[in-house]
Design a protein around this motif. Structure first.
Motif, PDB file in Angstrom:
ATOM      1  N   ASP A   1      54.289 -36.409-140.550  1.00  0.00           N
ATOM      2  CA  ASP A   1      53.502 -35.417-141.293  1.00  0.00           C
ATOM      3  C   ASP A   1      52.811 -36.053-142.493  1.00  0.00           C
ATOM      4  O   ASP A   1      51.661 -35.766-142.804  1.00  0.00           O
TER       5      ASP A   1
ATOM      6  N   ASP B   1      49.952 -38.215-141.399  1.00  0.00           N
ATOM      7  CA  ASP B   1      48.856 -37.348-140.989  1.00  0.00           C
ATOM      8  C   ASP B   1      48.125 -36.768-142.188  1.00  0.00           C
ATOM      9  O   ASP B   1      46.909 -36.651-142.207  1.00  0.00           O
ATOM     10  N   GLN B   2      48.918 -36.376-143.200  1.00  0.00           N
ATOM     11  CA  GLN B   2      48.297 -35.779-144.379  1.00  0.00           C
ATOM     12  C   GLN B   2      47.353 -36.772-145.062  1.00  0.00           C
ATOM     13  O   GLN B   2      46.209 -36.446-145.357  1.00  0.00           O
TER      14      GLN B   2
ATOM     15  N   GLN C   1      44.265 -37.473-142.779  1.00  0.00           N
ATOM     16  CA  GLN C   1      43.281 -36.399-142.582  1.00  0.00           C
ATOM     17  C   GLN C   1      42.701 -35.869-143.878  1.00  0.00           C
ATOM     18  O   GLN C   1      41.556 -35.445-143.912  1.00  0.00           O
ATOM     19  N   THR C   2      43.508 -35.854-144.936  1.00  0.00           N
ATOM     20  CA  THR C   2      43.002 -35.200-146.138  1.00  0.00           C
ATOM     21  C   THR C   2      42.441 -36.185-147.150  1.00  0.00           C
ATOM     22  O   THR C   2      41.678 -35.814-148.014  1.00  0.00           O
TER      23      THR C   2
ATOM     24  N   LYS D   1      57.681 -21.807-149.545  1.00  0.00           N
ATOM     25  CA  LYS D   1      56.987 -23.089-149.612  1.00  0.00           C
ATOM     26  C   LYS D   1      55.636 -23.038-150.318  1.00  0.00           C
ATOM     27  O   LYS D   1      55.223 -24.006-150.920  1.00  0.00           O
ATOM     28  N   TYR D   2      54.928 -21.936-150.190  1.00  0.00           N
ATOM     29  CA  TYR D   2      53.594 -21.929-150.790  1.00  0.00           C
ATOM     30  C   TYR D   2      53.599 -21.177-152.110  1.00  0.00           C
ATOM     31  O   TYR D   2      54.413 -20.294-152.330  1.00  0.00           O
TER      32      TYR D   2
ATOM     33  N   HIS E   1      52.654 -25.960-142.035  1.00  0.00           N
ATOM     34  CA  HIS E   1      53.242 -26.492-143.269  1.00  0.00           C
ATOM     35  C   HIS E   1      52.234 -26.321-144.391  1.00  0.00           C
ATOM     36  O   HIS E   1      51.055 -26.612-144.208  1.00  0.00           O
ATOM     37  N   TYR E   2      52.754 -25.891-145.530  1.00  0.00           N
ATOM     38  CA  TYR E   2      51.884 -25.785-146.703  1.00  0.00           C
ATOM     39  C   TYR E   2      51.738 -27.160-147.316  1.00  0.00           C
ATOM     40  O   TYR E   2      52.730 -27.872-147.482  1.00  0.00           O
ATOM     41  N   GLY E   3      50.517 -27.526-147.643  1.00  0.00           N
ATOM     42  CA  GLY E   3      50.295 -28.878-148.174  1.00  0.00           C
ATOM     43  C   GLY E   3      49.831 -28.909-149.612  1.00  0.00           C
ATOM     44  O   GLY E   3      49.260 -29.902-150.054  1.00  0.00           O
TER      45      GLY E   3
ATOM     46  N   GLN F   1      45.709 -26.567-148.946  1.00  0.00           N
ATOM     47  CA  GLN F   1      45.711 -27.311-147.687  1.00  0.00           C
ATOM     48  C   GLN F   1      46.869 -26.833-146.820  1.00  0.00           C
ATOM     49  O   GLN F   1      47.963 -26.622-147.317  1.00  0.00           O
TER      50      GLN F   1
ATOM     51  N   PHE G   1      48.703 -27.410-142.780  1.00  0.00           N
ATOM     52  CA  PHE G   1      48.839 -28.342-141.668  1.00  0.00           C
ATOM     53  C   PHE G   1      49.418 -27.565-140.491  1.00  0.00           C
ATOM     54  O   PHE G   1      50.468 -26.920-140.617  1.00  0.00           O
TER      55      PHE G   1
ATOM     56  N   SER H   1      51.361 -27.851-138.115  1.00  0.00           N
ATOM     57  CA  SER H   1      52.342 -28.825-137.625  1.00  0.00           C
ATOM     58  C   SER H   1      52.932 -28.421-136.285  1.00  0.00           C
ATOM     59  O   SER H   1      53.310 -29.264-135.493  1.00  0.00           O
TER      60      SER H   1
ATOM     61  N   ARG I   1      48.270 -29.941-135.018  1.00  0.00           N
ATOM     62  CA  ARG I   1      48.566 -30.987-135.995  1.00  0.00           C
ATOM     63  C   ARG I   1      47.325 -31.417-136.782  1.00  0.00           C
ATOM     64  O   ARG I   1      47.177 -32.587-137.136  1.00  0.00           O
ATOM     65  N   GLN I   2      46.486 -30.462-137.054  1.00  0.00           N
ATOM     66  CA  GLN I   2      45.325 -30.755-137.883  1.00  0.00           C
ATOM     67  C   GLN I   2      45.504 -30.119-139.255  1.00  0.00           C
ATOM     68  O   GLN I   2      46.084 -29.055-139.377  1.00  0.00           O
ATOM     69  N   TRP I   3      44.989 -30.820-140.251  1.00  0.00           N
ATOM     70  CA  TRP I   3      44.971 -30.268-141.605  1.00  0.00           C
ATOM     71  C   TRP I   3      43.660 -29.511-141.806  1.00  0.00           C
ATOM     72  O   TRP I   3      42.622 -29.914-141.289  1.00  0.00           O
TER      73      TRP I   3
ATOM     74  N   LEU J   1      38.255 -29.735-143.578  1.00  0.00           N
ATOM     75  CA  LEU J   1      38.408 -30.524-144.795  1.00  0.00           C
ATOM     76  C   LEU J   1      37.083 -30.896-145.418  1.00  0.00           C
ATOM     77  O   LEU J   1      37.009 -31.179-146.591  1.00  0.00           O
TER      78      LEU J   1
END
Lengths: 993, 423, 94
Positions: A733, A736-737, A740-741, B307-308, C18-20, C56, C58, C60, C64-66, C84
């Motif tokens: 993860d 990937d982050q 991609q970001t 989480k957020y 998933h929170y990014g 952002q 994800f 997951s 699996r793309q952000w 993005l």
């Protein structure tokens, strides 16, 4: 078998099926389809329970989940239900019901003596007492605790089986009453899919008798038609015995099905209760309203019931609570109860209405039936020991007083629309004077409210207005056209009224036993006293006096108290706000929330292809992340220590094999792979050669170690990176982050191949011999296959990847084979290694072996506050490029004196291992003096060295090498040891070369 | 000690008996509802436990009583009334453990200090380990605690079972129990009592609690703060102390500095009240859940933060599902108990899960934030050191490590990185 | 429980994602040019918006793309979802 309060031929119960049940050990009878409440009432049990605080006799007040008094302990077969509202569970044969909160019996309860002392129980009683002497509080607390709580939990396993179901729909309609049917009819015509939810076991229980519900034939016919349309439509799904538990953001609803029925099926596959999780475009609340109690002295006596519940018990179950019924009300709607009774030839003795005038039509009807109506009067006090037997009434102006006998007092103080779901989700309410209630201020986020839940209590009006409201879901033009096209027969012609009523006693401080919340025994006095203490805001008042905190969450009491508060403060109800109700509206078993996520389903279990072999070979497993890994293999009756020592020595002396398939494996492919890896890892990859391996640490941008592993260059622009077993998905993860970001200009792709390969890690001086036997075409010589390099081969077109790395410090080949062939090659390895004394080894031996070599385990020797500098890996940090964590590591603090550094420790008592987590101090310090220098991160007994060893993080540890230190373990035993370099065996690394 | 702190209306069993006969004899205002004065010595922004405790210790230890406590909403209705009541001090790092230990010692006599029973009950707090590594971490923390003079013991599964007969120590469950730490002096404090008790004491001292008073802006000239703009008008003071979980970032923006803080919902839920069945507090970091039984009989369950980031004070149902499953793993019979109420508090999370208690870049402006999930248990300790910081314009020795500058230097006190349990 | 519209897969339950964190500034190309204070601000400081927040996510448990979403942190309403490169792909209905 006589049920003294049962009326013949009425209600929807199965009279052909008699049910035996036990209430407080007394055998009673009722019919299939009864609830506990209707069954108790049918048998003449008006007095069903004791109140929580003062142990006052209480009876059924309501017919639904707003019931505040009758909380029971229920069991049937071995299934157990605690804190059950008698109105919220159906009756079954041999059900055992016990009332709670009394001793020795419901009738004679010693604790009811508490009432004598009630005058000392001011609000906040505990806050104001039991402070002195300080030391006795824990003792007081135990006594106080015993008086609290409702049911008693038995420790036996829960035998109910819970399931979860997920669904989605266009419109979720809560309720199946007249407005719900009208709304459903309309939206079905737009082509929407609907789910209708009914808490009862039958569809639309309030509209059972359409014949008698409408006086107008046109209404009767039209309603029958739309009801049929809804029932037969293919887009209609109906969930019976189901309650909406909570309404959440983005129209996500949780519902509980079958919480009030018992599953008698023998099948193991039919669930007892189902938690529904439904996502819809819109939720419609058509759940009606809750009738409020009246306030007067002893307003909690058994026999005092809501007028609506008397109608429901009569119509639905054929039960009347008593013969001599009096109605006490402030509104025209409650007269429906009298008409329901009259229909069945039952009269009421009198009506007391606080208003000066009531609806003319009602008045005429009552007069026709010779029912005495006493207008502009209020009830002052009720009398009775365990049942109500008479009431004192007075004219509102206090001039006339009289006494009336009764056995049941039906009360109605107006209705509270079900607005809790709206409030749960952050919605606001506004006060509507003409109905004396709070109604939702709807926004785009909130549910749509119709019928009683919107404060519309008239039948015809609720049907038409629900229809009109459904039109807000469609295009405005369409809606305008449809407005007058259907259901035009439904018009409110009644003009019923509700008049706000608060008794004058609220201004008098010396009032007794007027209960504003039955369940928490909160009295009017408590409220007034708390207001004087400064609790003038609703939420504070509620928390202080505890009203509305019982099992039914103040459904019957909240609004009455709001009105009292507003009146006392001389404010409008709107100005004081409302109770912030929280989910759930109807409670659900923890078991239902958990569903089947327990035991083996609590968290997925991951196993390698060799798992069964491990089991057959007596592996004792440990959890590593979600993986099951062999900790050690027990031979004969070995202790764990003996097994681990045997495994370690085999690796050091001959050959040992560990299943390393769980190590995370991620392939990095693409032209920018080098640049990507250069940023991700501190080392430099620019000049790395194909078929070479490199060990590295993974740092976060704060410079802390969070994972590690070997990186192999398989080909140009093709790398395989290894991660720790438990860190693999986090690392993927993470990569990937960044990719991609942050670095989306990199042409790199990632692929997790952990499960694709089975890793057979062959370690020990004889591993070359063994590997050569396995793959005869591969040259395993040091020259051809040096340390930290990689080779590919194949056997019968099965690709094989071999890495020469080492986590044991021995000569080692990590053989990766496709997982489908994992077991085959594993077996072959053992077959070919038999004469080499081959041994499988587990994670514990692996830990010992790596500790002997001073190789770290991330998460054991590091803890999120450790940098590469701290563990002596400073050479790994490239100076010529940027990487994650680099800038942070440049901060002066990380180079300061006093950082903890990874060192070895040799305990003086070399025979015994030091406790994990022991702390290190200077040699001359004592337990409570001197600074803590650090702690032991890994501590093992090394069989090859025949002494105990440890790794530790110690302040300025590198400078202390050779010094003796004090080591204090968790039992405060003092040990001594010497700080060494963090490597104990084969310091130069000759063996792995 | 300031003699204003001794007041005539004092609660005790005798006064209660007297009050039974004459209700007005002990009637005492708990929450006063005053209008603001124009000028105070100190304005404390935030009427939560931390804010009120700060005002209390400013009066008690530093003789400052001309104080306004400014609260946007209502006393006791923010995080102070919405938490799981757990108090303990068995933190891993010395810096944290000393601060929380100071707080625990203050809790011990707070009921008597403020003459209001806050019900600090030493039920014992268990932190469970579910793997070898967690057992090592627990052993490390127990050792560290003992060396810092904090009571802490390590228990084997069998010893845990002796204390809590209803716990499931079967090795067959998905994540069996390997061991636990126990802090016997850990336990619970009644959250509402803290709010009402401190409010009543502040009223007796003469501190103005201003409810429903929302701060619109700070009045700052030449980087010196001297007042606040509120919906009840401008109020001036020589010093302004901010203790506003959930709004810290807003105040930083007013002062034009930046904070490393994120606000997250933190959910907790209670069961219907049942007869006593569980005395201590049980926490399990691995399965992200903790449980205790409140004095009213409700099982109180908490989870990790959502989480957020979010200010809605509503969390995700999945958090409740996961932690409830975890609790049933530990206590299978709890499956039969019913969920009564769920709620979410709003917590300010800092990068190292430790608070910031410090001066700010704006002169005379002080901030206390970032307590994450640990705020309630620190209430008196936080107030004590923050009052010291405000009164002396420099941190107390106990909050010196919890500075702003640690993020610049990298000298974090990493409680969550170090597997210190969160709650 | 949010319903999140993945720009690639469509509307899915929050549990698949998933929170990014909030959309932060680009990582500096030459971090060494930053002072310790500036670096700390980059690493740690947060806008922590109460209101419209660009963050952002994800997918997951899916593609699996952000991608980024614009969410009101007070009401939890998601007003926009975009990839993005910040091109607005969809605007959700009110």
């Amino acid at each position: 078998m006589k049920q003294i309060n049962r009326i013949n031929n009425l209600g929807l119960i199965n009279r052909s099926k008699l049910i035996e049940f036990y209430f407080n050990d007394k055998k009673l009878y009722a019919f299939e389809g009864d609830t506990l409440a209707s069954a108790l009432l049918a048998n003449g049990f008006i007095f069903t329970s004791r109140s929580i605080k003062y142990h006052r006799p209480r009876g059924l007040f309501a017919h639904d989940i707003s019931e505040p008094n009758s909380i029971m302990q229920v069991s049937i077969e071995d299934k157990e239900f605690i804190n059950v509202q008698a109105t919220d569970i159906y009756l079954y044969n041999n059900m055992v019901i016990k009332s709670i909160n009394h001793w020795p019996s419901l009738d004679f309860d010693i604790f009811s003596l508490k009432r004598i002392f009630s005058k000392f129980f001011l609000p906040g009683f505990i806050y104001k007492t039991f402070m002195y002497p300080r030391l006795l509080w824990d003792f007081y607390e135990k006594l106080i605790r015993k008086t609290k709580g409702f049911g008693k939990l038995k420790l036996e396993e829960d035998l109910l089986r819970y399931e979860k179901k997920h669904s989605n729909t266009d419109i979720l309609i809560i309720g199946t009453g007249p407005s719900a049917i009208s709304f459903a009819y309309s939206v079905l015509k737009f082509g929407y899919k609907i789910i209708m939810v009914e808490q009862d076991s039958i569809f639309s229980p309030t509209m059972l008798d359409i014949e008698n519900s409408f006086t107008d034939d046109k209404q009767k016919n039209e309603f029958s038609q739309i009801k049929d349309y809804v029932l037969k439509h293919s887009n209609t799904t109906i969930l019976l015995n189901t309650k909406l538990s909570s309404f959440n953001d983005h129209n996500f609803s949780t519902l509980i099905q079958n919480s009030s029925v018992i599953n008698l099926s023998e099948s193991n596959y039919s669930p007892d209760q189902i938690l529904w999780k439904i996502r819809s475009t819109k939720v419609v609340i058509a759940a009606g309203a809750i009738e409020r109690p009246m306030l007067f002295e002893n307003n909690d006596l058994p026999g005092i019931m809501s007028s609506k519940s008397i109608s429901m018990y009569l119509n639905r179950y054929g039960v009347i609570p008593g013969k001599n019924i009096v109605l006490y009300t402030n509104n025209d709607y409650s007269y429906q109860m009298i008409f329901d009774l009259l229909k069945n030839g039952i009269s009421v003795s009198a009506v007391i209405d606080v208003r000066k005038n009531i609806n003319d039509e009602i008045l005429v009807k009552l007069q026709k039936n010779n029912i005495k109506v006493i207008l502009h009067h209020e009830v002052i006090k009720a009398y009775g020991n365990k049942f109500i037997n008479k009431i004192d009434i007075s004219s509102i102006d206090k001039k006339e007083k009289t006494t009336i006998k009764c056995s049941v007092l039906a009360v109605s103080n107006g209705y509270t629309p079900i607005n809790q779901y709206h409030v749960q989700s952050g919605g606001l309410l506004s006060y509507k004077e003409e109905i004396d209630s709070f109604v939702p201020i709807e926004t785009k986020f909130s549910p749509i409210h119709i019928g009683g839940s919107a404060g519309i209590f008239d039948l015809a009006e609720s049907i038409k207005s629900a229809y009109l409201k459904s039109l807000t879901l469609i295009d405005k033009k369409m809606a305008d056209l449809k407005k007058t096209s259907e259901l035009n027969n439904f018009k409110n012609t009644n003009n019923y009224s509700i008049s706000k009523y608060l008794p004058s006693v609220i201004y008098n401080m010396n009032t007794k036993n007027i209960f504003v919340d039955y369940q928490t025994d909160t009295s009017l006095f408590d409220i007034k006293y708390a207001i004087k203490e400064g609790f003038i805001f609703v939420d504070q008042l509620r928390r202080y006096t505890l009203f509305g905190t019982g099992i039914e969450q103040g459904k019957h009491s909240n609004d009455n108290i709001l009105f009292l508060l507003a009146d006392i403060l001389d404010l409008k109800p709107d100005q004081i706000g409302h109770v912030k109700s929280r989910p759930p509206f109807s409670s659900i078993n923890f078991g239902a929330i958990s569903g089947r996520s327990n035991n083996e389903f609590f968290d997925p279990i991951r196993i390698t292809p060799i798992h069964n072999w491990h089991k057959q070979n007596n592996a004792i497993f440990e959890n590593v992340g979600q993986w099951k890994r062999p900790l050690y293999y027990q031979k004969f009756n070995e202790s764990m220590e003996e097994s681990v020592n045997r495994e370690c020595l085999a690796v050091r002396n001959s050959v040992g094999v560990i299943d390393a398939s769980t190590l995370g494996k991620i392939e990095v492919v693409g032209p920018d792979s080098i640049e990507f890896l250069n940023m991700i890892y501190p080392n430099k990859f620019t000049n790395m050669k194909i078929a070479k391996c490199k060990y590295s640490l993974m740092l976060n941008d704060e410079g802390m170690i969070f994972d590690d592993g070997v990186i192999a260059k398989l080909d140009e622009n093709h790398y395989l990176i290894h991660t720790t077993s438990s860190g693999a998905s986090t690392v993927l993860d993470w990569l990937d982050q960044w990719l991609q970001t942050e670095w989306d200009h990199f042409n790199v792709s990632l692929r997790s191949v952990t499960d694709k390969w089975t890793t057979i890690s062959v370690n020990g001086p004889k591993s070359r011999d063994l590997a050569s036997r396995l793959f005869e075409n591969v040259d395993f010589s040091n020259e051809s296959f040096p340390f930290m390099s990689y080779k590919e081969t194949s056997v019968d077109d099965i690709p094989i990847r071999i890495f020469r790395v080492s986590f044991s410090g021995e000569l080692c080949f990590e053989i990766n084979v496709p997982s489908n062939y994992g077991q085959y090659f594993w077996d072959k390895t053992f077959e070919l290694g038999r004469d080499l004394s081959i041994v499988p080894y587990g994670t514990e031996a692996m830990h010992v072996l790596r500790a002997e070599k001073g190789f770290i385990i991330v998460g054991q020797d590091t803890d999120g506050s450790v940098t590469p500098i701290d563990i002596g890996a400073i050479k790994m940090l490239s100076k010529s490029k940027d990487f994650l964590g680099k800038r942070s590591l440049d901060r002066p603090y990380f180079h300061e004196n006093g950082r903890k550094q990874l060192v070895g420790i040799l305990p003086d008592d070399f025979k015994n291992r030091i406790y994990d987590g022991a702390h290190i101090k200077n040699i001359n310090d004592e337990i409570l003096t001197g600074d803590i220098l650090g702690h032991i991160t890994s501590s093992y007994f090394s069989p090859i060295l025949n002494k105990s060893i440890a790794l530790a993080l110690v302040k300025n540890g590198n400078a202390m090498i050779g010094q003796k230190v004090l080591i204090i373990d968790m039992n405060l035993n003092k040990n001594y040891g010497t700080i060494t370099k963090p490597v104990f065996y084969d310091e130069k690394g000759v063996k792995q070369q | 000690m300031n003699n204003k702190l001794n007041t005539k209306n004092s609660y005790s069993i005798f006064s209660i008996i007297k009050g039974g006969f004459n209700k007005n004899s002990i009637l005492d205002i708990s929450i006063s509802n005053k209008t603001p004065k124009k000028q105070y010595d100190v304005i404390v922004i935030g009427g939560g436990g931390h804010g009120m405790a700060t005002a209390y210790y400013l009066a008690k230890n530093h003789g400052i009583t001309n104080i306004a406590v400014v609260e946007k909403g209502l006393i006791g209705r923010g995080n102070t009334g919405r938490n799981t009541q757990v108090v303990r001090s068995n933190y891993l790092w010395t810096e944290s453990s000393l601060l929380y230990e100071h707080s625990l010692k203050l809790w011990n006599n707070l009921s008597q200090d403020i003459n209001f029973n806050v019900m600090y009950t030493k039920r014992g707090v268990f932190s469970l380990a579910h793997s070898y590594q967690e057992a090592r971490d627990v052993a490390r923390r127990v050792t560290a605690n003992k060396l810092n003079g904090i009571d802490s013991i390590y228990l084997t599964p069998k010893e845990i079972k002796d204390y809590i007969p209803i716990i499931n120590i079967s090795p067959k469950v998905r994540y069996p129990i390997f061991g636990a730490s126990l802090q016997k002096r850990g336990g619970t404090v009644h959250h509402d009592a803290v709010a009402w008790g401190l409010a009543r004491r502040l009223n007796q001292i003469g501190v103005d609690i201003l409810q429903n008073c929302e701060v619109k802006n700070l009045i700052i000239k030449n980087n010196i703060v001297n007042g606040i703009e509120t919906n009840k008008g401008d109020i001036f003071a020589s010093k302004i102390a901010v203790a506003v979980a959930g709004s810290s970032t807003r105040f930083a923006e007013m002062g034009k500095f930046k904070l490393p803080i994120e606000s997250h919902p933190l959910q907790a839920w209670v069961s219907e009240p049942i007869k006593p069945i569980l005395n201590p507090v049980i926490m399990s970091n691995a399965v992200h859940a903790y449980v205790s039984q409140a004095e009213k009989g409700e099982l109180v369950i908490g989870a990790g933060i959502d989480k957020y980031i979010g200010y809605s004070q509503r969390g995700s149902f999945s958090v409740i599902e996961n932690a409830t499953s975890a609790i049933i793993e530990l206590f299978p019979s709890f499956s039969k108990v019913k969920l009564l109420r769920t709620w979410a508090g709003l917590v300010d999370v800092s990068p190292d899960a430790c608070p910031i208690i410090d001066l700010t870049p704006v002169k005379n402006l002080y901030i206390n934030c970032g307590w994450g999930t640990g705020g309630f248990k620190a209430t008196p300790g936080s107030g004590y050191v923050f009052a010291h910081t405000v009164a002396n314009n420099e941190p107390h020795v106990l909050n010196e490590p919890f500075s702003f500058t640690r993020f610049e230097s990298g000298k974090l006190i990493d409680e969550h990185g170090a597997a210190g349990v969160a709650h | 429980m949010l319903l999140i519209k993945c720009i690639f897969c469509g509307e899915r339950d929050e549990t698949e994602f998933h929170y990014g964190g909030e959309l932060r500034d680009k990582r500096p190309l030459n971090p060494n040019d930053l002072s310790d204070k500036e670096w700390a601000e980059f690493l740690y400081s947060k806008r922590n918006v109460n209101g419209i927040h660009i963050e952002q996510w994800f997918h997951s448990g899916g593609c699996r793309q952000w991608f980024n979403i614009e969410r009101n942190t007070f009401t939890n309403e998601i007003t926009n979802t975009f990839n993005l490169k910040k091109q607005k792909i969809t605007r959700e209905k009110d």
